[in-house]
Design an enzyme around this catalytic site. Structure first.
Site, short mmCIF file in Angstrom:
data_model
loop_
_atom_site.label_atom_id
_atom_site.label_comp_id
_atom_site.label_asym_id
_atom_site.label_seq_id
_atom_site.Cartn_x
_atom_site.Cartn_y
_atom_site.Cartn_z
N ARG A 1 -1.99 7.50 4.93
CA ARG A 1 -1.00 6.47 4.66
C ARG A 1 -0.30 6.72 3.34
O ARG A 1 -0.91 7.05 2.34
CB ARG A 1 -1.68 5.11 4.64
CG ARG A 1 -0.76 3.92 4.33
CD ARG A 1 -0.88 3.47 2.89
NE ARG A 1 -0.19 2.19 2.65
CZ ARG A 1 -0.07 1.62 1.47
NH1 ARG A 1 -0.58 2.21 0.40
NH2 ARG A 1 0.57 0.47 1.33
N VAL A 2 1.02 6.55 3.33
CA VAL A 2 1.82 6.60 2.11
C VAL A 2 2.49 5.24 1.95
O VAL A 2 3.17 4.77 2.87
CB VAL A 2 2.88 7.72 2.16
CG1 VAL A 2 3.78 7.64 0.93
CG2 VAL A 2 2.21 9.08 2.24
N GLY A 3 2.29 4.61 0.81
CA GLY A 3 2.92 3.33 0.55
C GLY A 3 4.23 3.49 -0.18
O GLY A 3 4.88 4.54 -0.13
N THR B 1 5.43 -4.09 -7.26
CA THR B 1 4.07 -3.94 -6.78
C THR B 1 3.84 -4.94 -5.66
O THR B 1 4.58 -5.91 -5.52
CB THR B 1 3.04 -4.17 -7.90
OG1 THR B 1 1.72 -3.92 -7.41
CG2 THR B 1 3.10 -5.59 -8.44
N GLY B 2 2.81 -4.70 -4.85
CA GLY B 2 2.51 -5.61 -3.76
C GLY B 2 2.26 -4.89 -2.46
O GLY B 2 1.74 -3.78 -2.44
N ASP B 3 2.64 -5.53 -1.37
CA ASP B 3 2.42 -4.99 -0.03
C ASP B 3 3.44 -3.90 0.25
O ASP B 3 4.51 -4.14 0.79
CB ASP B 3 2.52 -6.12 1.00
CG ASP B 3 2.12 -5.67 2.40
OD1 ASP B 3 2.01 -4.45 2.64
OD2 ASP B 3 1.89 -6.55 3.26
N GLY B 4 3.09 -2.68 -0.14
CA GLY B 4 4.04 -1.58 -0.06
C GLY B 4 4.53 -1.27 1.32
O GLY B 4 5.67 -0.81 1.51
N THR C 1 -1.66 -0.86 -8.39
CA THR C 1 -0.40 -0.29 -8.84
C THR C 1 -0.14 -0.55 -10.32
O THR C 1 -0.34 -1.66 -10.82
CB THR C 1 0.76 -0.86 -8.01
OG1 THR C 1 0.51 -0.65 -6.63
CG2 THR C 1 2.08 -0.20 -8.40
#
Length: 256
Positions: A149-151, A172-175, A121
């Site tokens: 998949r969509v984050g 940012t990170g674990d969406g 990201t």
């Protein structure tokens, strides 16, 4: 409050440019999939193009050879394979859909965790000389994600959010976890209520950590005066800042 986004867009390299075209030339907010690609190309962006690199192909081949592990699927059979998959009778009733919080956490215990090197990201917030604020986020998503998949990247309020009279936020990170909390919307609204950027950022991270203590993520908060701060959980995070008064970019380190 102008927003444009694309998601699950293939064959077009410039995702952030495509998102801006959605904002500037449509009355929609989000376009997805093949039709997002068609729109971007019709508006002048290069494509269709093969975006696979030798590095990404090598990763994919090794992943297939390792029985498609790690994997983001849960509660499926067969385990530790490349499928095809079918749901497990997790609670003994195939029609049961109500999971308790404890059962959900138990079922998540073996999930692939998003790490520092499994996503890419880039998120940016900018204040212009007139005081207008803009934010943008671009990402390829999580490595080995399930197709389709969509984050949180294209979700307004999750990976980015801005209000001229208040400020902005990037994340940012674990969406998959963070998008459930809209952390950037939370940061901006906290600053609207008087919180300084540092406290607003920490508060947004704490709200997620209380429910998901093992998640990995970070936010950067920026108020309308240019004051900024970051907060993170699960890793040591760095972000960079540049202003007209600075001779060069300055990198800030944020400890969890």
């Amino acid at each position: 409050m102008e927003v444009g986004a694309v998601a699950a867009m293939r064959y077009v390299k410039d995702g952030i440019k495509a998102a801006r075209l959605v904002m500037q030339h449509t009355e929609h907010t989000l376009l997805v999939g093949e039709k997002a690609s068609e729109f971007a190309i019709s508006m002048g962006l290069p494509g269709p193009a093969n975006l696979s690199s030798p590095e990404s192909m090598e990763k994919w081949v090794k992943w297939k050879d390792s029985r498609c592990q790690p994997n983001f699927r849960k509660n499926v059979l067969p385990e530790n394979s490349c499928g095809p998959y079918r749901p497990t009778n997790y609670l003994g009733d195939p029609d049961e859909t109500c999971f308790s919080a404890g059962q959900m956490l138990a079922s998540n215990s073996g999930l692939l965790r998003v790490g520092r090197h499994s996503h890419d990201t880039i998120s940016m917030a900018v204040i212009d000389r007139m005081g207008h604020i803009a934010v943008g986020t671009s990402t390829n998503g999580a490595t080995f994600k399930i197709p389709g998949r969509v984050g949180d990247g294209p979700i307004a309020g999750s990976s980015a959010y801005a209000v001229d009279e208040v400020g902005a936020c990037c994340a940012t990170g674990d969406g998959d976890i963070m998008m459930r909390f809209l952390p950037c919307y939370q940061v901006v609204e906290s600053m609207r209520l008087g919180m300084e950027p540092k406290l607003a950022a920490k508060d947004a991270m704490a709200r997620i950590a209380r429910k998901f203590p093992n998640f990995l993520g970070a936010v950067v908060a920026l108020n309308r005066k240019g004051e900024h701060a970051g907060a993170c959980h699960g890793w040591t995070f760095k972000y960079s800042v540049r202003s007209p008064a600075m001779k060069d970019v300055e990198v800030f380190t944020v400890l969890p």
